[in-house]
Structures are given as structure tokens and as C-alpha cells.
Design an enzyme around this catalytic site. Structure first.
Site, PDB file in Angstrom:
ATOM      1  N   LYS A   2       0.664  -1.179   0.029  1.00  0.00           N
ATOM      2  CA  LYS A   2      -0.090  -0.026   0.106  1.00  0.00           C
ATOM      3  C   LYS A   2       0.748   1.180  -0.005  1.00  0.00           C
ATOM      4  CE  LYS A   2      -2.266  -1.109   3.895  1.00  0.00           C
ATOM      5  NZ  LYS A   2      -1.589  -2.588   3.901  1.00  0.00           N
ATOM      6  N   ARG A  26      -9.775   0.138   8.486  1.00  0.00           N
ATOM      7  CA  ARG A  26      -9.351  -1.035   8.926  1.00  0.00           C
ATOM      8  C   ARG A  26     -10.154  -1.997   9.797  1.00  0.00           C
ATOM      9  NH1 ARG A  26      -3.394   0.248   8.800  1.00  0.00           N
ATOM     10  NH2 ARG A  26      -2.383  -2.186   9.124  1.00  0.00           N
ATOM     11  N   ARG A  84      11.501  -5.405   5.257  1.00  0.00           N
ATOM     12  CA  ARG A  84      11.456  -3.983   4.909  1.00  0.00           C
ATOM     13  C   ARG A  84      12.241  -3.176   5.496  1.00  0.00           C
ATOM     14  NH1 ARG A  84       5.277  -2.057   5.313  1.00  0.00           N
ATOM     15  NH2 ARG A  84       5.222  -3.132   7.360  1.00  0.00           N
ATOM     16  N   ARG A  97      10.962  -1.213  11.236  1.00  0.00           N
ATOM     17  CA  ARG A  97      10.045  -1.006  12.199  1.00  0.00           C
ATOM     18  C   ARG A  97      10.070  -1.834  13.447  1.00  0.00           C
ATOM     19  NH1 ARG A  97       4.841   0.245   8.667  1.00  0.00           N
ATOM     20  NH2 ARG A  97       3.978  -1.424  10.333  1.00  0.00           N
ATOM     21  N   ARG A 108      -0.643  -9.465  13.118  1.00  0.00           N
ATOM     22  CA  ARG A 108      -0.946  -8.465  12.085  1.00  0.00           C
ATOM     23  C   ARG A 108      -1.837  -9.061  11.042  1.00  0.00           C
ATOM     24  NH1 ARG A 108       4.277  -5.598  11.372  1.00  0.00           N
ATOM     25  NH2 ARG A 108       3.323  -4.308   9.547  1.00  0.00           N
TER      26      ARG A 108
HETATM   27  P1  ADP Z   1       2.248  -1.841   3.238  1.00  0.00           P
HETATM   28  O1  ADP Z   1       2.282  -0.404   3.171  1.00  0.00           O
HETATM   29  O2  ADP Z   1       0.890  -2.501   2.557  1.00  0.00           O
HETATM   30  O3  ADP Z   1       2.235  -2.345   4.543  1.00  0.00           O
HETATM   31  P2  ADP Z   1       4.892  -1.513   1.652  1.00  0.00           P
HETATM   32  O4  ADP Z   1       4.649  -0.936   0.692  1.00  0.00           O
HETATM   33  O5  ADP Z   1       5.602  -0.889   3.126  1.00  0.00           O
HETATM   34  O6  ADP Z   1       3.498  -2.372   2.274  1.00  0.00           O
HETATM   35  O7  ADP Z   1       5.681  -2.741   1.223  1.00  0.00           O
HETATM   36  C1  ADP Z   1       5.976  -3.911   2.272  1.00  0.00           C
HETATM   37  C2  ADP Z   1       7.536  -4.354   1.644  1.00  0.00           C
HETATM   38  O8  ADP Z   1       7.302  -5.178   0.392  1.00  0.00           O
HETATM   39  C3  ADP Z   1       8.522  -3.354   1.606  1.00  0.00           C
HETATM   40  O9  ADP Z   1       9.873  -3.766   1.953  1.00  0.00           O
HETATM   41  C4  ADP Z   1       8.580  -3.069  -0.134  1.00  0.00           C
HETATM   42  O10 ADP Z   1       9.624  -2.648  -0.584  1.00  0.00           O
HETATM   43  C5  ADP Z   1       8.154  -4.480  -0.574  1.00  0.00           C
HETATM   44  N1  ADP Z   1       7.245  -4.555  -1.789  1.00  0.00           N
HETATM   45  C6  ADP Z   1       6.238  -3.633  -2.078  1.00  0.00           C
HETATM   46  N2  ADP Z   1       5.846  -4.136  -3.279  1.00  0.00           N
HETATM   47  C7  ADP Z   1       6.186  -5.251  -3.629  1.00  0.00           C
HETATM   48  C8  ADP Z   1       6.372  -6.118  -4.685  1.00  0.00           C
HETATM   49  N3  ADP Z   1       5.416  -5.884  -5.740  1.00  0.00           N
HETATM   50  N4  ADP Z   1       7.088  -7.136  -4.630  1.00  0.00           N
HETATM   51  C9  ADP Z   1       8.107  -7.504  -3.741  1.00  0.00           C
HETATM   52  N5  ADP Z   1       8.004  -6.487  -2.805  1.00  0.00           N
HETATM   53  C10 ADP Z   1       7.389  -5.600  -2.434  1.00  0.00           C
HETATM   54  P1  ADP Z   2       1.168  -2.247   7.698  1.00  0.00           P
HETATM   55  O1  ADP Z   2       0.632  -1.775   6.589  1.00  0.00           O
HETATM   56  O2  ADP Z   2       2.548  -2.723   7.499  1.00  0.00           O
HETATM   57  O3  ADP Z   2       0.117  -3.116   8.411  1.00  0.00           O
HETATM   58  P2  ADP Z   2       0.749   0.407   9.214  1.00  0.00           P
HETATM   59  O4  ADP Z   2       1.657   1.370   9.155  1.00  0.00           O
HETATM   60  O5  ADP Z   2      -0.615   0.664   8.342  1.00  0.00           O
HETATM   61  O6  ADP Z   2       1.293  -1.063   8.786  1.00  0.00           O
HETATM   62  O7  ADP Z   2       0.048   0.288  10.701  1.00  0.00           O
HETATM   63  C1  ADP Z   2       1.025  -0.213  11.758  1.00  0.00           C
HETATM   64  C2  ADP Z   2      -0.060  -0.187  12.964  1.00  0.00           C
HETATM   65  O8  ADP Z   2      -0.689   0.905  13.399  1.00  0.00           O
HETATM   66  C3  ADP Z   2      -1.007  -1.537  12.731  1.00  0.00           C
HETATM   67  O9  ADP Z   2      -0.638  -2.768  13.066  1.00  0.00           O
HETATM   68  C4  ADP Z   2      -1.920  -0.839  13.961  1.00  0.00           C
HETATM   69  O10 ADP Z   2      -1.511  -1.351  15.204  1.00  0.00           O
HETATM   70  C5  ADP Z   2      -2.015   0.840  13.742  1.00  0.00           C
HETATM   71  N1  ADP Z   2      -2.941   1.000  12.804  1.00  0.00           N
HETATM   72  C6  ADP Z   2      -2.470   1.760  11.385  1.00  0.00           C
HETATM   73  N2  ADP Z   2      -3.660   2.147  10.971  1.00  0.00           N
HETATM   74  C7  ADP Z   2      -4.818   1.739  11.776  1.00  0.00           C
HETATM   75  C8  ADP Z   2      -6.293   2.090  11.874  1.00  0.00           C
HETATM   76  N3  ADP Z   2      -6.829   2.453  10.713  1.00  0.00           N
HETATM   77  N4  ADP Z   2      -7.023   1.333  12.702  1.00  0.00           N
HETATM   78  C9  ADP Z   2      -6.495   0.582  13.741  1.00  0.00           C
HETATM   79  N5  ADP Z   2      -5.041   0.724  14.029  1.00  0.00           N
HETATM   80  C10 ADP Z   2      -4.052   1.125  12.989  1.00  0.00           C
END
Ligand code: ADP
Ligand code: ADP
Ligand code: ZN
Length: 216
Positions: free
Chosen positions: A13, A88, A127, A160, A171
Site C-alpha cells: 500500500k 481497517r 522491509r 520498524r 497483524r
Molecule cells: P504496506 O504499506 O502495505 O504495509 P509496503 O509498501 O511498505 O506495504 O511494502 C512492504 C514491503 O514489501 C517493503 O519492503 C516493500 O519494499 C516491499 N514490496 C512492495 N511491493 C512489492 C512487490 N510488488 N514485490 C516485492 N516486494 C514489494
Molecule cells: P502495515 O501496512 O504494515 O500493517 P501500518 O503502518 O498501516 O502497517 O500500521 C501499523 C500499525 O498501526 C497497525 O498494526 C495498527 O496497530 C496501527 N494502525 C494503523 N492504521 C490503523 C487503523 N486504521 N486502525 C487501527 N489501527 C491502525
């Protein structure tokens, strides 16, 4: 366009949001980034959020909803916005709908990034992010220009606190139990656009995303 990026942790995302910001200039609203900023600054909100985040659980709805309401009222969201990581829960989605309704607005598109759990675990544990510019890397799939240095020149990429295998499993459970019902919620409203991301490079996912969103 008012857009939601939906998908499990690690689906890409943030990565897709950053590409969309460049191509559309819509602001990215990441509740995860906002919560982490609150934790780092030691605000009351950060203190309320921290234990939930560290345990891989969702932060209580009322904490997150207040943040989003304030952010959507800002001037740069007038022409459209991109929500990354919100809503979420179905409750968050219902409140968002009411909030937008009150502003005479609505969600136009929900981009669902679909990726298998095993690939998600690999993505999240590898990541690394830049504390200065927010760039997102992966040790294997999208490595930084050199070991510990971002393309912006900043040294010292960070992992992180919640990006470890134990918390990731929590998660993923939270996603399947509390967030995945949103797929039907938005499907029923006719705004869901799905892109399968398993085994696809980020650029390929981006091209498909633009297509399903009608962005050329
Ligand atoms: P999210 O915001 O949904 O948690 P991220 O954009 O932070 O996901 O991506 C999670 C990890 O996966 C990062 O280390 C990113 O560089 C990697 N990543 C993102 N898109 C891809 C893809 N299409 N293929 C492989 N790795 C990816
Ligand atoms: P990722 O895409 O890797 O799950 P985020 O950065 O979106 O990570 O979220 C990290 C953490 O922040 C989540 O595991 C949760 O604890 C909290 N969080 C983020 N967005 C929300 C939401 N909309 N509602 C509840 N908790 C949230
Ligand atoms: Zn950087």
C-alpha cells in the site's frame, strides 16, 4: 478522486501510494505513519497507540478516527485524497462514510492489493524505511542503493519495531478477522477494484492499478 488503499500488512500500500502521489499529486494519508509520528513525539495519542502497535493489534477506533477527521478537513484534501491503512474495521468504514456524507463527498475507488500470507511475511521482515524522506525499501526485492544509505543521501535505514515475524502473524490475523470484511462492504457499494500482487514487481502492480482506477 477519493481513494482507499486496502490490503494486508506488507501488500504494498505504501509503495503504491508513493507512486500514485507522484503521478496524481493526491495527498497520501497513512494512519500508520501518523500513529508512529505520535509515538515518536510522545504525544498522548502516541502513548495510547504504542502498546497496541507493538503487540500487532489494531489501535482503538476512536483514536484513529479522530486523526483522520482532522486530516481530511485540511485544504490539500479538497480535490481528492488517498487513504493508506484506513479504514481497517467496518466501524471505521461506517464512520468515514458518515463523515464524507456530511461534506457532500464519497469514496470513489477502493484499490485492493491482494498478496499471499507467506509472501507478506517475507516482505515485512525485509522491509527497511528511510527516517528522513520515508522511502520504502526491501533488503532483497527492492534494495537501497548501498547497504545503509537512502537515495536521498540519508544514512541509517530503519526497521520498524513491529516488523518482526511474531508481530507480523498477529497483524495478519487482525487483517483477516477485522479488516477483510471491508472487501464485501465496498464490493456491495460497487467501488472495489482488485489487483493481485503475489509474485509481481511493484512497477507491474502500479501499471495494473492505474488501469483499474482509470488513470491511463
Ligand atoms: P504496506 O504499506 O502495505 O504495509 P509496503 O509498501 O511498505 O506495504 O511494502 C512492504 C514491503 O514489501 C517493503 O519492503 C516493500 O519494499 C516491499 N514490496 C512492495 N511491493 C512489492 C512487490 N510488488 N514485490 C516485492 N516486494 C514489494
Ligand atoms: P502495515 O501496512 O504494515 O500493517 P501500518 O503502518 O498501516 O502497517 O500500521 C501499523 C500499525 O498501526 C497497525 O498494526 C495498527 O496497530 C496501527 N494502525 C494503523 N492504521 C490503523 C487503523 N486504521 N486502525 C487501527 N489501527 C491502525
Ligand atoms: Zn531517504
Amino acid at each position: 478522486m477519493n481513494l482507499i488503499l486496502l490490503g494486508p500488512p506488507g501488500a504494498g500500500k505504501g509503495t503504491q501510494a508513493k507512486k500514485l502521489v507522484v503521478s496524481t499529486s493526491m495527498p497520501q494519508i497513512s494512519t500508520g505513519d501518523m500513529l508512529r509520528a505520535g509515538v515518536a513525539a510522545g504525544t498522548d495519542l502516541g502513548k495510547q497507540a504504542k502498546e497496541h502497535m507493538d503487540a500487532g493489534r489494531l489501535v482503538p477506533d476512536e483514536v484513529v478516527i479522530g486523526l483522520v477527521e482532522e486530516r481530511l478537513a485540511q485544504a490539500d484534501c479538497k480535490e481528492g485524497f488517498m487513504l493508506d491503512g484506513f479504514p481497517r474495521t467496518v466501524h471505521q468504514a461506517e464512520i468515514l462514510e458518515k463523515m464524507l456524507d456530511g461534506m457532500g463527498r464519497q469514496i470513489d475507488n477502493v484499490l485492493l492489493l491482494d498478496v499471499d500470507d507467506e509472501e507478506l511475511v517475507k516482505r515485512i521482515t525485509g522491509r527497511r524505511t528511510c527516517g528522513k524522506c520515508g522511502a520504502i525499501y526491501h533488503l532483497v526485492f527492492s534494495p537501497p542503493p548501498s547497504d545503509d544509505t537512502c537515495s536521498c543521501g540519508s544514512i541509517g535505514l530503519v526497521q520498524r519495531a513491529d516488523d518482526n515475524e511474531v508481530t507480523v502473524r498477529e497483524r495478519l490475523t487482525a487483517y483477516h478477522d477485522q479488516t477483510s470484511p471491508l472487501i464485501d462492504f465496498y464490493g456491495n457499494r460497487g467501488v472495489l477494484r482488485k489487483v493481485s500482487g503475489t509474485g509481481k514487481k511493484a512497477d507491474e502492480v502500479f501499471e495494473q492499478s492505474k488501469k483499474v482506477l482509470g488513470l491511463g
